[in-house]
Design an enzyme around this catalytic site. Structure first.
Site, mmCIF file in Angstrom:
data_model
loop_
_atom_site.group_PDB
_atom_site.id
_atom_site.type_symbol
_atom_site.label_atom_id
_atom_site.label_comp_id
_atom_site.label_asym_id
_atom_site.label_seq_id
_atom_site.Cartn_x
_atom_site.Cartn_y
_atom_site.Cartn_z
ATOM 1 N N SER A 153 48.968 18.781 45.486
ATOM 2 C CA SER A 153 47.994 19.315 44.992
ATOM 3 C C SER A 153 47.398 19.141 43.533
ATOM 4 O O SER A 153 46.912 19.819 43.268
ATOM 5 C CB SER A 153 49.378 21.018 44.460
ATOM 6 O OG SER A 153 50.154 20.162 43.450
ATOM 7 N N ASN B 232 59.817 23.230 37.589
ATOM 8 C CA ASN B 232 59.937 24.399 38.337
ATOM 9 C C ASN B 232 59.463 25.561 36.869
ATOM 10 O O ASN B 232 58.769 26.305 37.205
ATOM 11 C CB ASN B 232 61.016 24.920 38.626
ATOM 12 C CG ASN B 232 61.760 24.420 39.935
ATOM 13 O OD1 ASN B 232 60.247 23.918 40.720
ATOM 14 N ND2 ASN B 232 62.438 24.648 40.291
ATOM 15 N N THR C 178 26.004 63.634 43.464
ATOM 16 C CA THR C 178 26.847 63.517 44.335
ATOM 17 C C THR C 178 26.640 63.047 45.921
ATOM 18 O O THR C 178 25.590 63.165 46.002
ATOM 19 C CB THR C 178 27.406 64.302 43.733
ATOM 20 O OG1 THR C 178 27.271 65.600 44.477
ATOM 21 C CG2 THR C 178 28.285 64.979 42.738
ATOM 22 N N HIS C 179 27.691 62.447 47.066
ATOM 23 C CA HIS C 179 27.173 62.354 47.750
ATOM 24 C C HIS C 179 25.781 61.028 48.105
ATOM 25 O O HIS C 179 25.159 61.691 49.116
ATOM 26 C CB HIS C 179 26.990 63.600 48.766
ATOM 27 C CG HIS C 179 28.420 63.970 48.601
ATOM 28 N ND1 HIS C 179 29.620 64.304 49.067
ATOM 29 C CD2 HIS C 179 29.321 65.179 47.692
ATOM 30 C CE1 HIS C 179 30.626 65.036 49.221
ATOM 31 N NE2 HIS C 179 29.844 65.426 47.637
ATOM 32 N N SER D 103 11.719 34.587 49.113
ATOM 33 C CA SER D 103 12.421 34.555 50.582
ATOM 34 C C SER D 103 11.791 33.799 50.928
ATOM 35 O O SER D 103 10.390 33.000 50.361
ATOM 36 C CB SER D 103 12.308 35.838 51.431
ATOM 37 O OG SER D 103 11.221 35.866 52.626
ATOM 38 N N LYS E 79 7.847 38.876 49.214
ATOM 39 C CA LYS E 79 9.996 39.243 48.892
ATOM 40 C C LYS E 79 9.871 38.365 47.228
ATOM 41 O O LYS E 79 10.000 37.994 47.102
ATOM 42 C CB LYS E 79 10.826 38.747 49.367
ATOM 43 C CG LYS E 79 10.607 39.699 51.353
ATOM 44 C CD LYS E 79 11.301 40.564 50.948
ATOM 45 C CE LYS E 79 12.127 40.904 51.568
ATOM 46 N NZ LYS E 79 12.776 42.828 51.567
ATOM 47 N N ASN F 226 13.969 39.252 45.829
ATOM 48 C CA ASN F 226 14.796 40.795 45.882
ATOM 49 C C ASN F 226 15.720 40.117 44.660
ATOM 50 O O ASN F 226 16.187 40.026 44.430
ATOM 51 C CB ASN F 226 15.384 39.820 47.510
ATOM 52 C CG ASN F 226 14.814 39.531 48.729
ATOM 53 O OD1 ASN F 226 14.042 40.747 48.758
ATOM 54 N ND2 ASN F 226 14.615 38.698 49.193
ATOM 55 N N GLU G 187 23.517 41.955 45.093
ATOM 56 C CA GLU G 187 23.847 42.072 46.076
ATOM 57 C C GLU G 187 25.429 40.871 46.175
ATOM 58 O O GLU G 187 26.428 41.050 46.335
ATOM 59 C CB GLU G 187 23.338 41.297 46.913
ATOM 60 C CG GLU G 187 21.878 42.154 47.141
ATOM 61 C CD GLU G 187 20.898 42.214 48.428
ATOM 62 O OE1 GLU G 187 20.859 40.601 49.011
ATOM 63 O OE2 GLU G 187 19.630 42.701 48.397
ATOM 64 N N TYR H 112 62.908 28.838 43.131
ATOM 65 C CA TYR H 112 61.488 28.599 43.326
ATOM 66 C C TYR H 112 61.492 27.804 44.884
ATOM 67 O O TYR H 112 63.061 27.628 45.466
ATOM 68 C CB TYR H 112 61.802 27.005 42.453
ATOM 69 C CG TYR H 112 60.171 26.332 43.081
ATOM 70 C CD1 TYR H 112 58.544 26.651 42.592
ATOM 71 C CD2 TYR H 112 60.550 25.029 43.926
ATOM 72 C CE1 TYR H 112 57.927 26.414 42.823
ATOM 73 C CE2 TYR H 112 58.635 24.864 44.468
ATOM 74 C CZ TYR H 112 58.052 25.292 43.614
ATOM 75 O OH TYR H 112 56.579 24.267 44.613
ATOM 76 N N GLN I 40 53.244 27.229 45.518
ATOM 77 C CA GLN I 40 52.857 26.223 45.219
ATOM 78 C C GLN I 40 51.183 26.659 46.234
ATOM 79 O O GLN I 40 49.811 26.062 45.502
ATOM 80 C CB GLN I 40 52.795 24.877 45.856
ATOM 81 C CG GLN I 40 51.787 24.013 45.488
ATOM 82 C CD GLN I 40 52.125 22.435 45.770
ATOM 83 O OE1 GLN I 40 52.806 21.611 45.173
ATOM 84 N NE2 GLN I 40 51.614 22.534 46.906
ATOM 85 N N LYS J 122 48.069 29.156 43.222
ATOM 86 C CA LYS J 122 47.018 29.014 42.146
ATOM 87 C C LYS J 122 46.145 29.280 42.816
ATOM 88 O O LYS J 122 44.657 29.340 42.043
ATOM 89 C CB LYS J 122 47.326 27.211 41.405
ATOM 90 C CG LYS J 122 48.410 26.843 41.323
ATOM 91 C CD LYS J 122 48.842 25.820 40.821
ATOM 92 C CE LYS J 122 50.388 25.953 40.576
ATOM 93 N NZ LYS J 122 51.368 26.252 40.786
HETATM 94 N N1 ARG Z 1 53.590 21.906 42.024
HETATM 95 C C1 ARG Z 1 55.039 22.660 42.068
HETATM 96 C C2 ARG Z 1 53.905 23.725 42.773
HETATM 97 O O1 ARG Z 1 52.639 23.619 42.213
HETATM 98 C C3 ARG Z 1 55.245 21.470 41.692
HETATM 99 C C4 ARG Z 1 56.585 22.675 41.571
HETATM 100 C C5 ARG Z 1 57.210 21.244 42.467
HETATM 101 N N2 ARG Z 1 59.204 22.456 42.565
HETATM 102 C C6 ARG Z 1 59.762 22.064 43.334
HETATM 103 N N3 ARG Z 1 60.987 21.826 43.928
HETATM 104 N N4 ARG Z 1 59.144 20.678 44.395
HETATM 105 O O2 ARG Z 1 54.655 24.710 42.489
#
Ligand code: ARG
Length: 475
Positions: A22, A109, A154-155, A276, A282, A284, A289, A316, A321, A324
Site C-alpha cells: 500500500s 493497527n 419550481t419544476h 472546442s 464554441k 463551453n 460541467e 482489524y 486497507q 484510504k
Molecule cells: N497498511 C495497513 C493498513 O493500511 C497497516 C495495518 C496493517 N496491519 C496488519 N495487521 N496487517 O491497514
C-alpha cells in the site's frame, strides 16, 4: 522492509507482495507517521521502556527523517510494504538495531488509525478553508445582485419573482451546512487510538492520555477493539465530501443552464471557460460541467467505504486497507475543484436586464392575486380558485395574468378591485415577502449579514485549528 517474518520459512510470493503493498498510496501518511512515532517514543520513555539517551537518539533520527521526507531525500522503495515499514527502514538505516525499538507497545493497527486521523484533520481543515472562501465569493456576488429581479423556478417553470441575490445566496447556506458538518466531524473523531495496540490494549504504555494530548487529539478511545476497527470517521468524512460535491454539482447544473444561448443569464470569463477542438466559435462551461460530473465519483468513494465496512468482523482485517484510496481521491479532487468553481463564480458576469426581462411572465404574479383576496378575508382555497380563473382568462386572451385590465379582473370576481393593481408587479411581490427566509430586500439583506457573521466565526475557527495543528506537527 517487512515488519514481520520470524515464523516464515520464505518471503511472500511476488503476487502477494504486490497485492498487499500500500506504500504507493499510503505514503501520504508519512509526515503524520513520523509525528505519531515521536509522541510514542516519548510515551515509551515515560514508561521506562526506553532510556533517556535511546529515546533522544530515536527522536532525533525521526525528526531528521521527517525533514528528509519533506524535502524528498527519503522516500519509499520497492521492498517497502507500507508507509510504516518504509519509515522503520529509514530509521534502522540511521540507528541500526535501535531503529526497531520504538515499535514496542503498539501495532500498525493503532498506528495507522492515528496517522490517518491526523491526515484527515489536516486535510479536512484545508477543504473547510476552501469551502469558506467559496462562500465569501458567493456572498459578494449575492450582495451585488440584491437589486436584480429574477424569475424564481419550481419544476424549471416560472413560479414567483425573487431577488437574484436570494437565488445566489441559497448556495452559501448549503455550503455552510457542509462547514458545520466538517467541524462536527472533528469534534467527534479527534480521538486517539494510541494504547489500543493490535486490539487488546497495551501493557507497555500506561499513559496514552498524554500521547493523545501531545498529538492534539481531543481524547483517548475507550475500547481498543472498536478503535482499531472503526472507520466511521472515514465514512463520515466521505459523506461530508460527497455532500460538498453534490452541492457543487447543483451549482454546476445551474451555471450550465444559465450559460445556454436560450437563457443567456451569465457570461463566463474566458479564463474559466474552454473551447472546442473542432468548432471555433464554441465557448463551453466545462468547469460547471466537471463540478456536476465529479459528484458521481465522490458518491462512489463513499459507497466503496460503506461496502467495505458492511458485515466486517472485528477487530482489524486487511479489508480495512481499502479505506484510504477513496478518501485520498475525494480530498484531492475537491482541492482541485473548489478553487476552479470559486474562480468561475468570482469572474462571472450576470446579465441583469436579461434576467429581469421575464420576471413576471408565465403568470408568475398569480399568487399575488390569491394573497390579495386572503388579506381581504377570502379563505385561501377560494382565493386560489379565483386567481386560477384569472389565469385562465389571461390565457385565452394571450396575455399574462398581470396584464389583465382592471375591468377584466373585476369581471373574474368582484373582490379583484383596483387596489390589486399596486400588488401586481414583480417588485411589489418580492418586497411583500418579508418572512425571515423570504426574498424581500430587507429579508435578504439581513440573511446576507447573518451569513457574513457566520462565515467569520467559521473562518476564525478554521484558522485557529490550523495553527494548533501545525504547532503540534512541528513540536
Ligand atoms: N497498511 C495497513 C493498513 O493500511 C497497516 C495495518 C496493517 N496491519 C496488519 N495487521 N496487517 O491497514
Amino acid at each position: 522492509m517487512a515488519l514481520w517474518g520470524g515464523r516464515f520459512a520464505t518471503g511472500p510470493d511476488e503476487s502477494v507482495a504486490k497485492l498487499s503493498r500500500s506504500v504507493h498510496f499510503d505514503w501520504r501518511l508519512a509526515p503524520y507517521d513520523v509525528r505519531v512515532n515521536i509522541a510514542h517514543v516519548a510515551g515509551l520513555k515515560r514508561a521506562g521502556i526506553l532510556n533517556e539517551s535511546d529515546a533522544a537518539s530515536i527522536t532525533h533520527a525521526l525528526k531528521e527523517l521527517g525533514e528528509e521526507i519533506t524535502t524528498g531525500v527519503f522516500t519509499y522503495n520497492d521492498t517497502d510494504e507500507d508507509v510504516h515499514s518504509a519509515i522503520e527502514r529509514g530509521l534502522s538505516a540511521k540507528l541500526g538495531p535501535l531503529g526497531g525499538a520504538f515499535r514496542a507497545g503498539r501495532s500498525r493497527n493503532d498506528l495507522v488509525v492515528a496517522d490517518f486521523k491526523l491526515y484527515l484533520i489536516d486535510h479536512l481543515l484545508q477543504i473547510s478553508q476552501e469551502v469558506a472562501e467559496l462562500i465569501v465569493v458567493i456572498n459578494t456576488k449575492a450582495k451585488s445582485e440584491i437589486e436584480t429581479l429574477a424569475p424564481g423556478f419550481t419544476h424549471l417553470q416560472h413560479a414567483q419573482p425573487i431577488l437574484f441575490g436570494h437565488e445566489l445566496a441559497k448556495h452559501s447556506h448549503a455550503l455552510l451546512r457542509d462547514l458545520d458538518r466538517l467541524k462536527d466531524w472533528q469534534t467527534r473523531n479527534s480521538i486517539s487510538p494510541i494504547g489500543a495496540g493490535a486490539l487488546a490494549g497495551s501493557a507497555l504504555v500506561p499513559n496514552p492520555e498524554i500521547t493523545a494530548a501531545e498529538l492534539a487529539f481531543g481524547g483517548v478511545a475507550r475500547n481498543s477493539i472498536d478503535v482499531v476497527s472503526d472507520r466511521d470517521f472515514v465514512a463520515e468524512a466521505l459523506f461530508d465530501l460527497a455532500m460538498i460535491g453534490v452541492h457543487l454539482s447543483r451549482i454546476g447544473e445551474e451555471f450550465t443552464i444559465w450559460n445556454t444561448q436560450e437563457f443567456s443569464w451569465v457570461t463566463l470569463d474566458d479564463a474559466f471557460s474552454t473551447g472546442s477542438s473542432i468548432m471555433p466559435q464554441k465557448k463551453n462551461p466545462d468547469i460547471a460541467e466537471l463540478a456536476r460530473g465529479k459528484a458521481g465519483r465522490f458518491i462512489g468513494n463513499l459507497t466503496a467505504m460503506m461496502t467495505t465496512l458492511k458485515g466486517l468482523a472485528f477487530a482489524y482485517n486487511r479489508d480495512l486497507q481499502e479505506d484510504k484510496e477513496p478518501i485520498f481521491d475525494s480530498i484531492e479532487q475537491l482541492l482541485v475543484l473548489l478553487p476552479a468553481v470559486r474562480g468561475m463564480i468570482a469572474t462571472a458576469t450576470f446579465n441583469r436586464d436579461r434576467i429581469g426581462s421575464q420576471v413576471s411572465t408565465g403568470h408568475a404574479l398569480a399568487t399575488e392575486i390569491a394573497d390579495f383576496l386572503v388579506l381581504g378575508g377570502t379563505p385561501f382555497a377560494a382565493a386560489h380558485e379565483i386567481s386560477g380563473k384569472a389565469v385562465a382568462l389571461a390565457q385565452t386572451l394571450g396575455v399574462d395574468v398581470h396584464e389583465l385590465s382592471d375591468e377584466q379582473l373585476l369581471q373574474v370576481h368582484p373582490g379583484l378591485t383596483s387596489d390589486l393593481r399596486a400588488k401586481l408587479s414583480a417588485r411589489a411581490a418580492v418586497e411583500s415577502r418579508v418572512s425571515i427566509s423570504g426574498t424581500s430586500t430587507k429579508s435578504v439583506s439581513a440573511q446576507l449579514a447573518g451569513l457574513e457573521e457566520k462565515i467569520r466565526t467559521y473562518s476564525s475557527f478554521i484558522e485557529g485549528e490550523q495553527k494548533r495543528f501545525s504547532g503540534m506537527m512541528s513540536a
